[in-house]
Design a protein around this motif. Structure first.
Motif, PDB file in Angstrom:
ATOM      1  N   ALA A 101     -26.864 -10.160  53.826  1.00 54.63           N
ATOM      2  CA  ALA A 101     -27.393 -11.305  54.559  1.00 54.63           C
ATOM      3  C   ALA A 101     -28.920 -11.362  54.469  1.00 54.63           C
ATOM      4  O   ALA A 101     -29.511 -12.432  54.240  1.00 54.63           O
ATOM      5  N   LYS A 102     -29.572 -10.203  54.624  1.00 52.72           N
ATOM      6  CA  LYS A 102     -31.029 -10.159  54.527  1.00 52.72           C
ATOM      7  C   LYS A 102     -31.497 -10.493  53.115  1.00 52.72           C
ATOM      8  O   LYS A 102     -32.519 -11.175  52.933  1.00 52.72           O
ATOM      9  N   ALA A 103     -30.768 -10.009  52.110  1.00 52.19           N
ATOM     10  CA  ALA A 103     -31.134 -10.296  50.719  1.00 52.19           C
ATOM     11  C   ALA A 103     -31.048 -11.790  50.438  1.00 52.19           C
ATOM     12  O   ALA A 103     -31.941 -12.367  49.793  1.00 52.19           O
ATOM     13  N   LEU A 104     -29.991 -12.435  50.935  1.00 51.41           N
ATOM     14  CA  LEU A 104     -29.848 -13.870  50.723  1.00 51.41           C
ATOM     15  C   LEU A 104     -30.946 -14.636  51.452  1.00 51.41           C
ATOM     16  O   LEU A 104     -31.465 -15.639  50.940  1.00 51.41           O
ATOM     17  N   ASP A 105     -31.316 -14.188  52.640  1.00 47.23           N
ATOM     18  CA  ASP A 105     -32.421 -14.827  53.358  1.00 47.23           C
ATOM     19  C   ASP A 105     -33.724 -14.689  52.579  1.00 47.23           C
ATOM     20  O   ASP A 105     -34.538 -15.628  52.526  1.00 47.23           O
ATOM     21  N   SER A 131     -19.278 -14.701  60.600  1.00 46.09           N
ATOM     22  CA  SER A 131     -20.199 -15.632  61.268  1.00 46.09           C
ATOM     23  C   SER A 131     -21.176 -14.895  62.166  1.00 46.09           C
ATOM     24  O   SER A 131     -22.294 -15.377  62.424  1.00 46.09           O
ATOM     25  N   ALA A 132     -20.786 -13.705  62.641  1.00 44.49           N
ATOM     26  CA  ALA A 132     -21.687 -12.894  63.458  1.00 44.49           C
ATOM     27  C   ALA A 132     -22.769 -12.239  62.618  1.00 44.49           C
ATOM     28  O   ALA A 132     -23.776 -11.766  63.156  1.00 44.49           O
ATOM     29  N   ILE A 133     -22.564 -12.201  61.314  1.00 39.25           N
ATOM     30  CA  ILE A 133     -23.534 -11.572  60.412  1.00 39.25           C
ATOM     31  C   ILE A 133     -24.398 -12.607  59.728  1.00 39.25           C
ATOM     32  O   ILE A 133     -25.630 -12.525  59.752  1.00 39.25           O
ATOM     33  N   SER A 134     -23.760 -13.610  59.095  1.00 40.62           N
ATOM     34  CA  SER A 134     -24.523 -14.644  58.387  1.00 40.62           C
ATOM     35  C   SER A 134     -23.621 -15.817  58.046  1.00 40.62           C
ATOM     36  O   SER A 134     -22.489 -15.610  57.578  1.00 40.62           O
TER      37      SER A 134
END
Length: 219
Positions: A104-108, A139-142
């Protein structure tokens, strides 16, 4: 920590909780399996595969699964987009929540460039991970990660296409807190469905973004 309707503790993806006595064994097993996959298939495949010159050899292939809203999705559903695939399960106490958080952080970090890609999380535990459970978990993650489930046969077919190892370990027939050992690698596919790269699941978000980003179109 959340609990299922029968009172069994379920892992909170934000907290990354779990049974500490199983952690070293699971991490060691996941690392060993991932290393074997990476050594056997290669960390980065030739860009010629994206153009179809090498066909769809190595990993990836047809699958039919169920999205959180109940609709059926197949590999063809995502054609035209890069696909980032990860297999795991929502009760996983350590590796899966960490990997998904880094995804999720990488995609952000990739920003608008990530719009060309769909990240999917496929369960290897369909008995507990219904489509609704997968939807709540991802959904709780990204919102960028789509959780997919299916019948045991559909999960086995998808895992087979990606050469994913998984094995359920129950202490008895009524064990609802069982563990599932599984390989832990991210699979990057081209918009045409050809394999591009295997990305180690233990990469941090910066390295993961760099590994994915070199295949995506410029912003």
């Amino acid at each position: 920590m959340a609990r299922d309707p029968k009172g069994t503790a379920r892992n909170d993806p934000a907290a990354g909780g779990g049974a500490p006595d199983r952690l070293p064994r699971r991490l060691a097993l996941a690392g060993g399996i991932a290393a074997a996959l990476l050594a056997g298939l290669g960390v980065v495949l030739s860009r010629r595969e994206e153009a179809g010159e090498a066909g769809n050899q190595g990993f990836g292939g047809p699958f039919t699964l169920t999205a959180p809203d109940g609709r059926t999705v197949t590999d063809a559903t995502f054609h035209g987009k890069y696909l980032l695939v990860y297999f795991g399960y929502t009760y996983c106490p350590d590796v899966c929540p960490t990997t998904l958080a880094n995804m999720a952080k990488a995609l952000d970090r990739l920003g608008k460039r990530a719009d060309a890609l769909q990240a999917i999380f496929i369960t290897v535990d369909p008995a507990r991970d219904t489509p609704a459970v997968m939807g709540q978990y991802t959904s709780a993650i990204s919102p960028r990660i789509l959780g997919l489930s299916g019948s045991p046969a559909q999960i086995a077919a998808a895992a087979g296409a990606y050469h994913v190892y998984y094995a359920v370990h129950r202490s008895g027939p009524d064990d609802r807190s069982y563990a599932v050992d599984h390989s832990s690698v991210l699979y990057l596919m081209s918009p045409q469905g050809a394999p591009l790269a295997l990305i180690p699941a233990d990469e941090d978000s910066d390295r993961m973004a760099a590994s994915i980003g070199k295949y995506l179109p410029a912003a």
